[in-house]
Design an enzyme around this catalytic site. Structure first.
Site, mmCIF file in Angstrom:
data_model
loop_
_atom_site.group_PDB
_atom_site.id
_atom_site.type_symbol
_atom_site.label_atom_id
_atom_site.label_comp_id
_atom_site.label_asym_id
_atom_site.label_seq_id
_atom_site.Cartn_x
_atom_site.Cartn_y
_atom_site.Cartn_z
ATOM 1 N N MET A 75 0.536 -1.254 0.270
ATOM 2 C CA MET A 75 0.185 -0.056 0.474
ATOM 3 C C MET A 75 1.045 0.684 0.056
ATOM 4 O O MET A 75 0.396 2.454 0.436
ATOM 5 C CB MET A 75 -1.079 0.015 1.244
ATOM 6 C CG MET A 75 -2.129 -1.181 1.242
ATOM 7 S SD MET A 75 -2.843 -1.017 -0.408
ATOM 8 C CE MET A 75 -3.467 -2.170 -0.012
ATOM 9 N N CYS A 76 2.220 0.571 -0.302
ATOM 10 C CA CYS A 76 2.922 2.016 -0.252
ATOM 11 C C CYS A 76 3.232 3.087 -1.655
ATOM 12 O O CYS A 76 2.986 2.135 -2.438
ATOM 13 C CB CYS A 76 4.285 1.902 -0.140
ATOM 14 S SG CYS A 76 4.531 1.529 2.179
ATOM 15 N N HIS A 77 2.816 4.082 -1.186
ATOM 16 C CA HIS A 77 2.861 5.261 -2.745
ATOM 17 C C HIS A 77 4.367 5.215 -3.858
ATOM 18 O O HIS A 77 5.316 5.148 -2.195
ATOM 19 C CB HIS A 77 2.653 6.497 -2.675
ATOM 20 C CG HIS A 77 0.991 6.441 -2.034
ATOM 21 N ND1 HIS A 77 0.526 6.606 -0.389
ATOM 22 C CD2 HIS A 77 -0.001 6.435 -2.761
ATOM 23 C CE1 HIS A 77 -0.888 7.009 -0.613
ATOM 24 N NE2 HIS A 77 -1.153 6.724 -1.714
ATOM 25 N N MET A 114 8.126 4.369 6.376
ATOM 26 C CA MET A 114 8.566 3.061 4.954
ATOM 27 C C MET A 114 9.055 3.183 4.779
ATOM 28 O O MET A 114 10.444 2.461 4.777
ATOM 29 C CB MET A 114 7.367 2.962 4.777
ATOM 30 C CG MET A 114 5.629 2.711 4.872
ATOM 31 S SD MET A 114 6.022 1.476 6.877
ATOM 32 C CE MET A 114 6.204 0.119 6.300
ATOM 33 N N GLU A 115 10.235 3.808 3.720
ATOM 34 C CA GLU A 115 11.388 3.764 2.927
ATOM 35 C C GLU A 115 12.302 3.465 3.939
ATOM 36 O O GLU A 115 13.111 3.123 3.762
ATOM 37 C CB GLU A 115 11.302 4.784 1.699
ATOM 38 C CG GLU A 115 10.499 5.085 0.866
ATOM 39 C CD GLU A 115 9.205 5.596 1.209
ATOM 40 O OE1 GLU A 115 7.531 4.989 0.956
ATOM 41 O OE2 GLU A 115 8.653 6.214 2.486
ATOM 42 N N ASP A 129 23.920 -11.297 5.087
ATOM 43 C CA ASP A 129 23.741 -12.335 3.969
ATOM 44 C C ASP A 129 25.627 -12.345 3.526
ATOM 45 O O ASP A 129 25.755 -13.633 3.353
ATOM 46 C CB ASP A 129 23.053 -11.630 2.406
ATOM 47 C CG ASP A 129 24.022 -12.181 1.582
ATOM 48 O OD1 ASP A 129 23.220 -13.791 1.183
ATOM 49 O OD2 ASP A 129 24.392 -12.039 0.433
#
EC number: 4.6.1.17
Length: 162
Positions: A75-77, A114-115, A129
């Protein structure tokens, strides 16, 4: 508490319409950590990890992930990001903890929390990793929003110890 805006009248998920919101400068800073053992710490700081420069590769991964957040979080733009910075700091007080801080900035109609969080997570996962061949017991986290500025809800600064 405000009502959730990510649901349509049928109770199904939707992407929020932000077309009427004003563009403002918005920033967000997310933080996470990666706890490693002494061997990994020594290999990272001396440039002896076989896969390459752990911090340089992880930094690029964090920047790339922040730019691709809408591809990860449904749902992120998609946003034009004006700046992304990934920094590292070793905290040796209780072992070997790498603190990762990701700052993101835009001028737009929705925030960049969110970014910043996605960038921090991808940075930490890349450290894992690149070092997992030495020890799979690496611990990631906690991951959290440290601060954000701009937008209708105003500024947020995480309280120390929260």
């Amino acid at each position: 508490m405000s009502e959730f805006t990510h649901f349509n009248p049928q109770g199904r998920a939707r992407m929020v319409d932000i077309s009427e919101k004003d563009d403002t400068v918005r920033t967000a800073v997310a933080r996470t950590s990666v706890e490693v053992n002494e061997t990994i710490y020594n290999k990272i700081t001396s440039g002896e990890v076989e896969k390459g420069d752990v911090l340089a590769v992880s930094q690029v991964a964090g920047i790339m992930a922040a730019k691709k957040t809408p591809d990860w979080i449904p749902m992120c733009h998609p946003l034009p990001l004006n700046g992304i910075d990934v920094t590292f700091d070793w905290d040796l007080r209780k072992g070997y903890a790498l603190t990762i801080r990701v700052s993101v900035k835009t001028k737009g109609s929705t925030g960049v929390e969110m970014e910043a969080l996605t960038g921090a997570s991808a940075t930490a996962l890349t450290v894992y990793d690149m070092c997992k061949a030495v020890d799979k017991g690496i611990v990631i986290g906690p991951t959290y929003l440290e601060e954000k500025t701009g937008g209708k809800t105003g500024d947020y600064h995480r309280e120390e110890g929260r």
